[in-house]
Design an enzyme around this catalytic site. Structure first.
Site, PDB file in Angstrom:
ATOM      1  N   TYR A 141       0.832  -1.184   0.162  1.00 35.27           N
ATOM      2  CA  TYR A 141      -0.088   0.244  -0.047  1.00 35.27           C
ATOM      3  C   TYR A 141       0.668   1.315   0.030  1.00 35.27           C
ATOM      4  CZ  TYR A 141      -4.185  -2.397   0.905  1.00 35.27           C
ATOM      5  OH  TYR A 141      -5.252  -3.619   0.899  1.00 35.27           O
ATOM      6  N   LYS A 202       3.193 -15.244   3.988  1.00 40.40           N
ATOM      7  CA  LYS A 202       4.004 -16.269   2.458  1.00 40.40           C
ATOM      8  C   LYS A 202       5.147 -16.534   2.504  1.00 40.40           C
ATOM      9  CE  LYS A 202       2.041 -18.547  -0.578  1.00 40.40           C
ATOM     10  NZ  LYS A 202       1.116 -20.036  -0.052  1.00 40.40           N
ATOM     11  N   ASP A 235      -2.850 -18.152   2.796  1.00 33.67           N
ATOM     12  CA  ASP A 235      -3.875 -18.754   2.701  1.00 33.67           C
ATOM     13  C   ASP A 235      -4.120 -20.505   3.483  1.00 33.67           C
ATOM     14  OD1 ASP A 235      -1.075 -19.643   2.455  1.00 33.67           O
ATOM     15  OD2 ASP A 235      -1.818 -20.798   0.540  1.00 33.67           O
ATOM     16  N   ASP A 259      -5.178  -6.576   5.562  1.00 34.45           N
ATOM     17  CA  ASP A 259      -6.944  -6.068   5.075  1.00 34.45           C
ATOM     18  C   ASP A 259      -7.661  -7.114   4.626  1.00 34.45           C
ATOM     19  OD1 ASP A 259      -8.373  -4.213   3.905  1.00 34.45           O
ATOM     20  OD2 ASP A 259      -6.915  -3.543   2.046  1.00 34.45           O
TER      21      ASP A 259
END
Length: 370
Positions: A141, A202, A235, A259
């Site tokens: 972001y 991740k 995930d 988010d």
């Protein structure tokens, strides 16, 4: 109790309606403040080429905290087309005002509680009580994006393997920002008697950036042996939250993953009508419902204002008015459990202000009983 100065930023869409509802509850709870209106949102982008005018930034710097309703955001090309004609050729680029506030004021914590209120017909499972700490100033972001690859970047061998018309975004993750968001999560856990902190990443694919975050998380966790610590790929975390949400307590993660996960967790406890957050720095904070501007509902007085009311509760708690905050939360819990005023998302026909009045009446009744 102090008389606080609160920057009041209703924004657009349903923002003004839910802000009015929150204000009604704050007044009923006995919270005393000067509410100073600030200009923010889509109409200021269209008319001035700036969704967060400098005068509003000045207001933020001269108040104790801010309360933010909602703003409309649109893709870059559409945003330029909606500008006033005199601004369309100036090369202006729309940036989300809330993202800019987070970065300019270093509001590095995005704190998003997700609690299942008893009696809420939309609860995915009862007794869910999660808190998400989302790093708020960097990651995907930061706004460093290119619609096609700049020539200066072609000197990087990995960049040369991309198609020449590829759009690229830069993800920035620093050790400093990673450490302080994880530290904030552990401090919260210790202060509030929480049992576990889970760092979500991740790193098996995003080895460099998530690697930095994960190393920092482990480094901080080693200083809190009294609190259980684990990690999860983002995930897998989405899957486990649906399968076993009661296994999790405090979740800390990077900006984009936070988010996404916070919206998922909001749905577990009733949807975006219950989703709220605090954007918190060392000396300033901005509190908001997280449902967005929902322009199709603007002016209809029908949306669920509990997210805004709970954001107001978080605001007064941050200001140190813990009794008032506790009273507001109990009043909300009572209204939800009794089904006293259900908006359309809860299967009822109550209006936005019906809900606010019901919470306010619960507060007044509790005060009389004391």
């Amino acid at each position: 109790m102090s008389n606080y100065r609160v920057a009041w930023l209703p924004g657009d869409g349903i923002g003004p309606e839910v802000c009015d509802a929150a204000r009604l509850v704050l007044d009923a709870a006995g919270f005393q403040a000067d509410y100073l209106h600030g200009d923010i949102g889509w109409e200021f982008w269209r008319a001035e080429g700036e969704a967060l005018p400098a005068r509003t930034l000045d207001l933020l710097r001269n108040t104790d905290c801010a309360f933010f309703g909602a703003i409309t955001s649109k893709p870059a090309a559409e945003a330029v087309r909606e500008l006033a004609p005199e601004f369309q050729t100036r090369g202006l680029t729309y940036r989300s005002p809330i993202v800019r506030m987070r970065q300019l004021l270093d509001l590095y914590i995005c704190l998003r509680p997700c609690r299942a209120f008893p009696g809420n017909p939309l609860n995915y499972r009862d007794h869910i009580d999660l808190v998400i700490f989302r790093e708020n100033t960097e990651g995907m972001y930061i706004g460093v994006e290119f619609p096609k690859i700049p020539e200066a970047l072609l000197a990087v061998p990995a960049i040369r393997t991309l198609p020449p018309d590829a759009a690229i975004s830069i993800r920035s993750v620093t050790r400093h920002a990673s450490r302080r968001i994880v530290e904030a999560a552990f401090q919260y856990a210790r202060k509030n008697g929480r049992r576990k902190v889970t760092a979500v990443h991740k790193a098996n694919v995003l080895r460099a950036t998530c690697g930095v975050f994960l190393e920092a998380a482990r480094e901080v966790a080693a200083r809190y042996p009294d609190i259980e610590f684990d990690t999860a790929n983002v995930d897998a975390m989405c899957m486990w939250l649906l399968k076993n949400p009661l296994n999790y307590d405090v979740i800390v993660t990077t900006n984009l993953f936070g988010d996404i996960l916070s919206d998922l967790c909001s749905q577990l406890v009733g949807g975006m009508g219950f989703g709220y957050s605090g954007n918190i720095g060392e000396k300033y904070a901005v509190f908001e419902p997280t449902h967005g501007s929902a322009p199709k509902y603007a002016g209809q007085n029908k949306v669920n204002p509990l997210a805004a009311i709970l954001a107001a509760k978080m605001m007064v708690e941050w200001l140190g008015e813990r009794e008032i905050a506790s009273n507001i939360e109990r009043a909300v819990a009572g209204v939800v459990e009794r089904g006293a005023a259900n908006t359309y998302d809860l299967g009822g026909s109550a209006s936005t202000m019906d809900v606010a009045r019901s919470v306010a009446e619960s507060l007044r009744c509790a005060h009389v009983m004391r």
